[in-house]
Design an enzyme around this catalytic site. Sequence first.
Site, PDB file in Angstrom:
ATOM      1  N   HIS A 121      54.336  76.931  37.814  1.00  0.00           N
ATOM      2  CA  HIS A 121      53.196  77.270  36.953  1.00  0.00           C
ATOM      3  C   HIS A 121      51.983  77.857  37.816  1.00  0.00           C
ATOM      4  O   HIS A 121      51.684  77.086  38.869  1.00  0.00           O
ATOM      5  CB  HIS A 121      52.918  76.428  36.382  1.00  0.00           C
ATOM      6  CG  HIS A 121      53.596  75.864  34.909  1.00  0.00           C
ATOM      7  ND1 HIS A 121      53.686  74.600  34.506  1.00  0.00           N
ATOM      8  CD2 HIS A 121      54.727  76.638  34.456  1.00  0.00           C
ATOM      9  CE1 HIS A 121      54.539  74.495  33.417  1.00  0.00           C
ATOM     10  NE2 HIS A 121      55.133  75.875  33.463  1.00  0.00           N
ATOM     11  N   ARG A 123      64.178  71.855  31.389  1.00  0.00           N
ATOM     12  CA  ARG A 123      63.092  72.353  32.112  1.00  0.00           C
ATOM     13  C   ARG A 123      61.869  71.308  31.574  1.00  0.00           C
ATOM     14  O   ARG A 123      61.277  70.575  32.358  1.00  0.00           O
ATOM     15  CB  ARG A 123      62.659  73.681  31.979  1.00  0.00           C
ATOM     16  CG  ARG A 123      61.405  74.069  32.826  1.00  0.00           C
ATOM     17  CD  ARG A 123      61.251  75.728  32.812  1.00  0.00           C
ATOM     18  NE  ARG A 123      59.956  76.084  33.122  1.00  0.00           N
ATOM     19  CZ  ARG A 123      59.452  76.276  34.474  1.00  0.00           C
ATOM     20  NH1 ARG A 123      60.463  75.861  35.486  1.00  0.00           N
ATOM     21  NH2 ARG A 123      58.338  76.845  34.651  1.00  0.00           N
ATOM     22  N   ARG A 128      63.781  77.742  35.987  1.00  0.00           N
ATOM     23  CA  ARG A 128      63.972  78.663  34.632  1.00  0.00           C
ATOM     24  C   ARG A 128      65.507  78.919  34.702  1.00  0.00           C
ATOM     25  O   ARG A 128      65.995  79.010  36.005  1.00  0.00           O
ATOM     26  CB  ARG A 128      62.799  79.655  34.625  1.00  0.00           C
ATOM     27  CG  ARG A 128      61.808  79.224  34.520  1.00  0.00           C
ATOM     28  CD  ARG A 128      60.862  80.680  34.702  1.00  0.00           C
ATOM     29  NE  ARG A 128      59.464  80.523  34.813  1.00  0.00           N
ATOM     30  CZ  ARG A 128      58.757  80.164  35.566  1.00  0.00           C
ATOM     31  NH1 ARG A 128      59.104  80.012  36.993  1.00  0.00           N
ATOM     32  NH2 ARG A 128      57.396  80.119  35.552  1.00  0.00           N
ATOM     33  N   HIS A 132      65.950  75.961  28.394  1.00  0.00           N
ATOM     34  CA  HIS A 132      64.392  75.330  28.728  1.00  0.00           C
ATOM     35  C   HIS A 132      64.267  73.931  28.260  1.00  0.00           C
ATOM     36  O   HIS A 132      63.183  73.269  28.921  1.00  0.00           O
ATOM     37  CB  HIS A 132      63.422  76.494  28.055  1.00  0.00           C
ATOM     38  CG  HIS A 132      62.228  76.939  28.738  1.00  0.00           C
ATOM     39  ND1 HIS A 132      62.546  77.936  29.849  1.00  0.00           N
ATOM     40  CD2 HIS A 132      61.021  76.609  28.610  1.00  0.00           C
ATOM     41  CE1 HIS A 132      61.459  78.171  30.588  1.00  0.00           C
ATOM     42  NE2 HIS A 132      60.344  77.671  29.920  1.00  0.00           N
ATOM     43  N   TYR A 177      52.146  68.573  28.968  1.00  0.00           N
ATOM     44  CA  TYR A 177      53.526  67.638  28.959  1.00  0.00           C
ATOM     45  C   TYR A 177      52.571  66.103  29.371  1.00  0.00           C
ATOM     46  O   TYR A 177      53.028  65.254  28.995  1.00  0.00           O
ATOM     47  CB  TYR A 177      54.383  67.660  30.349  1.00  0.00           C
ATOM     48  CG  TYR A 177      55.116  68.926  30.181  1.00  0.00           C
ATOM     49  CD1 TYR A 177      55.862  69.204  29.399  1.00  0.00           C
ATOM     50  CD2 TYR A 177      54.837  70.062  31.345  1.00  0.00           C
ATOM     51  CE1 TYR A 177      56.778  70.458  29.261  1.00  0.00           C
ATOM     52  CE2 TYR A 177      55.558  71.174  31.323  1.00  0.00           C
ATOM     53  CZ  TYR A 177      56.682  71.445  30.243  1.00  0.00           C
ATOM     54  OH  TYR A 177      57.179  72.600  30.418  1.00  0.00           O
TER      55      TYR A 177
END
Length: 294
Positions: free
Chosen positions: A266, A243, A146, A240, A275
């Site tokens: 996560h 990311r 992040r 982001h 994803y």
Amino acid sequence: MERTLAEFIAYLHTTKNTSNNTEISYQRDLKKLIRYLDGQNIHDFAEVTSLDLKGYLSELKSENLASSTISRNIASIRALFQYLFKEGRVTADPSEELKPPKVEKKMPEILSVQEVDRLLKQPNINTAKGLRDSAMLELLYATGMRVSELIHLQVSDLNLQFGYVICHDTDKERIIPIGNVSKRALAEYMEHGRDYFVKNKNEKSLFTNCSGRSMSRQGFWKVLKGYAEAAGIYRDITPHTLRHSFAVHMLQNGADIKSVQEMLGHSDISSTQIYLGMNVAKMRDVYMKAHPRH
């Protein structure tokens, strides 16, 4: 009520170890609630009923706010009243019946590998600023961290010898490997770029602004925007976006989802699974390795 709010924010900070951004968000949402309650001649949280809160939500909906914004406001209200109930400041929790609206999950914006490649080639590495910007962009894409984690990195978090970085997330930390391209960019920055900005030998931040102080989120966002335009990428990308692109490109090249989950930090694998539906197999045969710049 303002004093109670200040005490609640202090509780979040000291007991829950919340981030500065989270605290700002709670404060903004709850100050808006207080203004509404004042208008209803309610000046003590102990007087608030579930009907009052439902009236407030109706007002939010009338402003045509996004479902995600309303959901965030509900989360802020519930957190406050759970705290007040736990502290014995209210005899019942009027927020229990509040139900957030269904939030439609949007697929995140993803850059193609070609777009990422163009973006990362934009910094002029013949200048100190270019070396810094290249190192930041390469590291962000190499690790999927992040932007808040990126700008809070300290020099001691970087281990170029063994090729990894220690990433801090509130009260947790994780070790993320970095590839050769990112490693070279960081080495160049450390050797030829950082001292140009940092005059104070006690400065621990890995990345600083031109004044030698820690880089801000807004500062890095402007850096990214400038290079995106120079690369001919006119979509509304944010830090982001890199990311998200990191996660998809890793999965496209055969990385297992558990490893990607750990690298992204996560806590729940369901956050990573989004994803998987993004054409994961489409470009598998284009790459030699799991990460396109390794």
